[in-house]
Design a protein around this motif. Structure first.
Motif, PDB file in Angstrom:
ATOM      1  N   MET A 143       0.830  -1.211   0.000  1.00 24.81           N
ATOM      2  CA  MET A 143       0.000   0.000   0.000  1.00 24.81           C
ATOM      3  C   MET A 143       0.865   1.261   0.000  1.00 24.81           C
ATOM      4  N   MET A 186       1.626   1.847  -3.485  1.00 23.41           N
ATOM      5  CA  MET A 186       0.462   2.370  -4.202  1.00 23.41           C
ATOM      6  C   MET A 186       0.228   3.838  -3.858  1.00 23.41           C
ATOM      7  N   ALA A 187       0.487   4.214  -2.607  1.00 27.73           N
ATOM      8  CA  ALA A 187       0.323   5.625  -2.221  1.00 27.73           C
ATOM      9  C   ALA A 187       1.315   6.487  -3.004  1.00 27.73           C
ATOM     10  N   ASN A 216      -0.603  11.999  -9.507  1.00 23.39           N
ATOM     11  CA  ASN A 216      -1.173  13.304  -9.220  1.00 23.39           C
ATOM     12  C   ASN A 216      -0.270  14.427  -9.730  1.00 23.39           C
ATOM     13  N   VAL A 273       0.332   3.487 -14.492  1.00 28.32           N
ATOM     14  CA  VAL A 273      -0.444   3.180 -13.293  1.00 28.32           C
ATOM     15  C   VAL A 273      -1.149   1.832 -13.447  1.00 28.32           C
ATOM     16  N   GLY A 280     -19.391   4.557 -13.461  1.00 28.28           N
ATOM     17  CA  GLY A 280     -18.403   5.560 -13.853  1.00 28.28           C
ATOM     18  C   GLY A 280     -17.015   5.339 -13.278  1.00 28.28           C
ATOM     19  N   VAL A 331     -13.745   2.690 -12.473  1.00 32.07           N
ATOM     20  CA  VAL A 331     -13.147   1.395 -12.838  1.00 32.07           C
ATOM     21  C   VAL A 331     -12.233   0.826 -11.740  1.00 32.07           C
ATOM     22  N   ASP A 339     -10.890  -1.192  -8.920  1.00 27.25           N
ATOM     23  CA  ASP A 339     -11.468  -2.390  -8.289  1.00 27.25           C
ATOM     24  C   ASP A 339     -10.535  -3.142  -7.349  1.00 27.25           C
ATOM     25  N   ILE A 340      -9.325  -2.635  -7.130  1.00 23.18           N
ATOM     26  CA  ILE A 340      -8.378  -3.392  -6.301  1.00 23.18           C
ATOM     27  C   ILE A 340      -8.879  -3.452  -4.855  1.00 23.18           C
ATOM     28  N   GLY A 341      -9.337  -2.319  -4.342  1.00 23.93           N
ATOM     29  CA  GLY A 341      -9.856  -2.277  -2.969  1.00 23.93           C
ATOM     30  C   GLY A 341     -11.094  -3.149  -2.820  1.00 23.93           C
ATOM     31  N   LEU A 395     -10.237  -6.726  -2.750  1.00 18.88           N
ATOM     32  CA  LEU A 395      -9.635  -7.091  -1.460  1.00 18.88           C
ATOM     33  C   LEU A 395     -10.743  -7.331  -0.429  1.00 18.88           C
ATOM     34  N   VAL A 396     -11.751  -6.488  -0.461  1.00 18.47           N
ATOM     35  CA  VAL A 396     -12.899  -6.666   0.432  1.00 18.47           C
ATOM     36  C   VAL A 396     -13.547  -8.026   0.144  1.00 18.47           C
ATOM     37  N   MET A 421     -22.905  -0.758   2.824  1.00 13.66           N
ATOM     38  CA  MET A 421     -21.586  -0.435   3.352  1.00 13.66           C
ATOM     39  C   MET A 421     -20.835   0.254   2.222  1.00 13.66           C
ATOM     40  N   VAL A 422     -20.261   1.411   2.513  1.00 11.92           N
ATOM     41  CA  VAL A 422     -19.541   2.137   1.460  1.00 11.92           C
ATOM     42  C   VAL A 422     -18.075   2.304   1.849  1.00 11.92           C
ATOM     43  N   ALA A 475     -16.821   2.115   5.703  1.00 11.71           N
ATOM     44  CA  ALA A 475     -15.681   1.247   6.038  1.00 11.71           C
ATOM     45  C   ALA A 475     -14.402   1.923   5.581  1.00 11.71           C
ATOM     46  N   ASP A 481     -11.312   0.587   5.633  1.00 11.14           N
ATOM     47  CA  ASP A 481     -10.510  -0.366   4.862  1.00 11.14           C
ATOM     48  C   ASP A 481     -11.217  -1.716   4.853  1.00 11.14           C
TER      49      ASP A 481
HETATM   50 CO1  B1M Z   1      -6.964   6.081 -10.741  1.00  8.45          CO
HETATM   51  N1  B1M Z   1      -7.258   7.670  -9.658  1.00  8.45           N
HETATM   52  N2  B1M Z   1      -7.788   6.943 -12.259  1.00  8.45           N
HETATM   53  N3  B1M Z   1      -6.451   4.492 -11.714  1.00  8.45           N
HETATM   54  N4  B1M Z   1      -5.923   5.591  -9.267  1.00  8.45           N
HETATM   55  C1  B1M Z   1      -6.940   7.591  -8.252  1.00  8.45           C
HETATM   56  C2  B1M Z   1      -8.137   7.142  -7.419  1.00  8.45           C
HETATM   57  C3  B1M Z   1      -6.471   9.068  -7.910  1.00  8.45           C
HETATM   58  C4  B1M Z   1      -6.669   9.491  -6.447  1.00  8.45           C
HETATM   59  C5  B1M Z   1      -5.016   9.233  -8.361  1.00  8.45           C
HETATM   60  C6  B1M Z   1      -4.505  10.655  -8.219  1.00  8.45           C
HETATM   61  O1  B1M Z   1      -4.738  11.492  -9.045  1.00  8.45           O
HETATM   62  N5  B1M Z   1      -3.784  10.941  -7.191  1.00  8.45           N
HETATM   63  C7  B1M Z   1      -7.382   9.867  -8.905  1.00  8.45           C
HETATM   64  C8  B1M Z   1      -8.760  10.285  -8.374  1.00  8.45           C
HETATM   65  C9  B1M Z   1      -8.902  11.778  -8.307  1.00  8.45           C
HETATM   66  C10 B1M Z   1     -10.225  12.171  -7.779  1.00  8.45           C
HETATM   67  O2  B1M Z   1     -11.279  11.859  -8.265  1.00  8.45           O
HETATM   68  N6  B1M Z   1     -10.128  12.904  -6.717  1.00  8.45           N
HETATM   69  C11 B1M Z   1      -7.495   8.878 -10.052  1.00  8.45           C
HETATM   70  C12 B1M Z   1      -7.840   9.236 -11.375  1.00  8.45           C
HETATM   71  C13 B1M Z   1      -7.952  10.709 -11.662  1.00  8.45           C
HETATM   72  C14 B1M Z   1      -8.042   8.289 -12.406  1.00  8.45           C
HETATM   73  C15 B1M Z   1      -8.482   8.543 -13.860  1.00  8.45           C
HETATM   74  C16 B1M Z   1      -9.578   9.586 -14.047  1.00  8.45           C
HETATM   75  C17 B1M Z   1      -7.206   8.896 -14.668  1.00  8.45           C
HETATM   76  C18 B1M Z   1      -7.425   9.233 -16.115  1.00  8.45           C
HETATM   77  O3  B1M Z   1      -7.926   8.453 -16.865  1.00  8.45           O
HETATM   78  N7  B1M Z   1      -7.040  10.425 -16.420  1.00  8.45           N
HETATM   79  C19 B1M Z   1      -8.957   7.142 -14.276  1.00  8.45           C
HETATM   80  C20 B1M Z   1     -10.434   6.933 -13.908  1.00  8.45           C
HETATM   81  C21 B1M Z   1     -11.117   5.915 -14.721  1.00  8.45           C
HETATM   82  C22 B1M Z   1     -12.521   5.666 -14.172  1.00  8.45           C
HETATM   83  O4  B1M Z   1     -12.660   5.137 -13.082  1.00  8.45           O
HETATM   84  N8  B1M Z   1     -13.516   6.062 -14.917  1.00  8.45           N
HETATM   85  C23 B1M Z   1      -8.101   6.277 -13.408  1.00  8.45           C
HETATM   86  C24 B1M Z   1      -7.666   4.999 -13.764  1.00  8.45           C
HETATM   87  C25 B1M Z   1      -6.853   4.206 -12.982  1.00  8.45           C
HETATM   88  C26 B1M Z   1      -6.234   2.893 -13.468  1.00  8.45           C
HETATM   89  C27 B1M Z   1      -7.163   2.105 -14.372  1.00  8.45           C
HETATM   90  C28 B1M Z   1      -4.957   3.209 -14.209  1.00  8.45           C
HETATM   91  C29 B1M Z   1      -5.885   2.205 -12.088  1.00  8.45           C
HETATM   92  C30 B1M Z   1      -6.998   1.294 -11.533  1.00  8.45           C
HETATM   93  C31 B1M Z   1      -6.816  -0.162 -11.860  1.00  8.45           C
HETATM   94  C32 B1M Z   1      -7.814  -1.022 -11.134  1.00  8.45           C
HETATM   95  O5  B1M Z   1      -8.344  -0.697 -10.092  1.00  8.45           O
HETATM   96  N9  B1M Z   1      -8.088  -2.147 -11.746  1.00  8.45           N
HETATM   97  C33 B1M Z   1      -5.786   3.416 -11.157  1.00  8.45           C
HETATM   98  C34 B1M Z   1      -5.138   3.393  -9.888  1.00  8.45           C
HETATM   99  C35 B1M Z   1      -4.366   2.126  -9.571  1.00  8.45           C
HETATM  100  C36 B1M Z   1      -5.202   4.478  -8.976  1.00  8.45           C
HETATM  101  C37 B1M Z   1      -4.459   4.656  -7.631  1.00  8.45           C
HETATM  102  C38 B1M Z   1      -3.011   5.018  -7.960  1.00  8.45           C
HETATM  103  C39 B1M Z   1      -4.459   3.484  -6.669  1.00  8.45           C
HETATM  104  C40 B1M Z   1      -5.833   2.884  -6.330  1.00  8.45           C
HETATM  105  C41 B1M Z   1      -5.689   1.532  -5.653  1.00  8.45           C
HETATM  106  O6  B1M Z   1      -5.864   0.498  -6.267  1.00  8.45           O
HETATM  107  N10 B1M Z   1      -5.293   1.513  -4.361  1.00  8.45           N
HETATM  108  C42 B1M Z   1      -5.267   5.851  -6.994  1.00  8.45           C
HETATM  109  C43 B1M Z   1      -4.445   6.720  -6.056  1.00  8.45           C
HETATM  110  C44 B1M Z   1      -4.598   6.305  -4.620  1.00  8.45           C
HETATM  111  O7  B1M Z   1      -5.602   5.764  -4.184  1.00  8.45           O
HETATM  112  N11 B1M Z   1      -3.599   6.603  -3.854  1.00  8.45           N
HETATM  113  C45 B1M Z   1      -5.955   6.438  -8.154  1.00  8.45           C
HETATM  114  C46 B1M Z   1      -5.083   0.288  -3.608  1.00  8.45           C
HETATM  115  C47 B1M Z   1      -6.413  -0.194  -3.033  1.00  8.45           C
HETATM  116  C48 B1M Z   1      -6.205  -1.473  -2.215  1.00  8.45           C
HETATM  117  O8  B1M Z   1      -6.910   0.819  -2.185  1.00  8.45           O
HETATM  118  O9  B1M Z   1      -9.037   1.070  -3.554  1.00  8.45           O
HETATM  119  O10 B1M Z   1      -8.417   2.758  -1.753  1.00  8.45           O
HETATM  120  P1  B1M Z   1      -8.406   1.368  -2.253  1.00  8.45           P
HETATM  121  O11 B1M Z   1      -9.149   0.442  -1.195  1.00  8.45           O
HETATM  122  C49 B1M Z   1      -8.916   0.544   0.188  1.00  8.45           C
HETATM  123  C50 B1M Z   1      -9.929   1.409   0.925  1.00  8.45           C
HETATM  124  O12 B1M Z   1     -10.325   2.539   0.180  1.00  8.45           O
HETATM  125  C51 B1M Z   1     -11.029   0.464   1.270  1.00  8.45           C
HETATM  126  O13 B1M Z   1     -10.341  -0.780   1.478  1.00  8.45           O
HETATM  127  C52 B1M Z   1      -9.101  -0.817   0.764  1.00  8.45           C
HETATM  128  C53 B1M Z   1      -7.967  -1.111   1.733  1.00  8.45           C
HETATM  129  O14 B1M Z   1      -8.198  -2.186   2.566  1.00  8.45           O
HETATM  130  N12 B1M Z   1     -12.134   0.205   0.362  1.00  8.45           N
HETATM  131  C54 B1M Z   1     -13.289  -0.359   0.820  1.00  8.45           C
HETATM  132  C55 B1M Z   1     -12.272   0.404  -0.950  1.00  8.45           C
HETATM  133  N13 B1M Z   1     -13.484   0.004  -1.361  1.00  8.45           N
HETATM  134  C56 B1M Z   1     -14.123  -0.467  -0.291  1.00  8.45           C
HETATM  135  C57 B1M Z   1     -15.411  -0.988  -0.160  1.00  8.45           C
HETATM  136  C58 B1M Z   1     -15.821  -1.404   1.115  1.00  8.45           C
HETATM  137  C59 B1M Z   1     -14.965  -1.313   2.204  1.00  8.45           C
HETATM  138  C60 B1M Z   1     -13.704  -0.785   2.076  1.00  8.45           C
HETATM  139  O15 B1M Z   1     -17.028  -1.933   1.364  1.00  8.45           O
HETATM  140  C61 B1M Z   1     -17.935  -2.106   0.294  1.00  8.45           C
END
Ligand code: B1M
Length: 213
Positions: A41, A44-45, A52, A61, A97, A99, A101-103, A106-107, A172-173, A198, A200
């Motif tokens: 993680m 990933m951060a 960004n 990415v 809207g 895409v 799905d890693i988090g 994991l859930v 749950m969100v 939630a 995480d």
């Molecule tokens: Co995107 N992306 N991305 N991206 N991406 C972010 C989210 C972003 C913060 C990066 C940044 O700019 N710093 C930013 C969002 C900005 C915003 O809206 N504020 C962003 C952007 C802008 C975009 C695009 C728009 C980029 C573009 O095309 N110009 C685009 C969007 C496409 C779309 O969705 N329509 C896009 C695309 C992508 C990739 C496809 C390249 C890829 C995703 C691949 C995939 O998921 N299959 C990607 C990635 C990898 C990221 C970052 C780098 C990492 C996300 C991740 O997987 N984290 C992300 C930056 C960041 O988060 N630091 C970013 C690891 C994961 C385990 O954590 O999903 O947070 P996370 O889950 C956590 C908790 O949140 C929680 O549990 C997990 C931990 O235990 N959790 C839940 C999540 N869901 C839960 C549900 C639950 C409970 C807990 O219950 C139901």
């Protein structure tokens, strides 16, 4: 580089060369979730930070996401599995809207390793599809994930549509775009059932367990 730094680097560089060997070594020291929540993680951060700052492009990415998915897939068989009967059924979806799905996946792993039957609807799931799945599956709860700022608003719309469809099962969100406050003040009032935030995946499991008890 230390093992922990190398693990973070696989994610930052989106590379898989040597990944399995280093994960195997990490498993001698840490539990799978410690590896995911720690060095992976952190990697990933850093990817998020570089992305960004326009220091990474989407294609890079995606490679990072692939390395993360490969790591989670490697670690999954080593995760603790609770020997329990089925505790409940949960539908999971990344909202319309979005895409990311890693988090969410994991859930899914954590819930299914701990006695839940999970129906994972995938990504970009519109409210209509959730409502249809609710009617078909009769789940005990619905889990929504979203990482984009616009996904938080989409969760409000999804909650409204589910309410209109007469659904009041707990939701749950989770996901980086959300906060507990947004959940309480913006999503909760739009829905008839319980709405839980939630932070995480483990917290998601705790909340699911509380719901079922
Ligand atoms: Co995107 N992306 N991305 N991206 N991406 C972010 C989210 C972003 C913060 C990066 C940044 O700019 N710093 C930013 C969002 C900005 C915003 O809206 N504020 C962003 C952007 C802008 C975009 C695009 C728009 C980029 C573009 O095309 N110009 C685009 C969007 C496409 C779309 O969705 N329509 C896009 C695309 C992508 C990739 C496809 C390249 C890829 C995703 C691949 C995939 O998921 N299959 C990607 C990635 C990898 C990221 C970052 C780098 C990492 C996300 C991740 O997987 N984290 C992300 C930056 C960041 O988060 N630091 C970013 C690891 C994961 C385990 O954590 O999903 O947070 P996370 O889950 C956590 C908790 O949140 C929680 O549990 C997990 C931990 O235990 N959790 C839940 C999540 N869901 C839960 C549900 C639950 C409970 C807990 O219950 C139901």
């Amino acid at each position: 580089l230390s093992l922990e730094e190398r693990l973070a680097n696989y994610i930052i560089e989106g590379s898989k060369d040597g990944l399995h060997e280093d994960l195997a070594q990490a498993l001698e020291k840490y539990r799978p979730l410690q590896i995911i929540n720690g060095p992976l993680m952190e990697g990933m951060a850093e990817v998020g930070r570089l992305f960004n700052n326009n220091e990474l492009i989407v294609a890079e990415v995606l490679q990072s996401a692939e390395a993360m998915k490969a790591s989670v897939a490697y670690l999954e068989p080593y995760m603790e599995q609770a020997e329990t009967s089925v505790k409940g059924k949960i539908i999971l979806a990344t909202v319309k809207g979005d895409v990311h799905d890693i988090g969410k996946n994991l859930v899914e792993i954590i819930l299914s390793n701990n006695g839940y039957q999970v129906v994972n609807l995938g990504i970009k799931v519109p409210p209509e599809q959730l409502i249809e799945a609710y009617k078909r599956e009769k789940p005990d709860a619905i889990g929504l994930s979203g990482l984009l700022v616009k996904s938080a608003q989409q969760m409000v719309i999804t909650a409204q549509d589910m309410k209109t469809a007469g659904i009041d099962v707990p939701i749950m969100v989770g996901g980086a775009a959300l906060t507990r406050k947004f959940t309480k003040t913006r999503i909760g009032p739009e829905y008839d059932g319980l709405v839980l935030y939630a932070k995480d995946a483990m917290n998601g499991l705790d909340l699911a367990n509380q719901l079922m008890n």
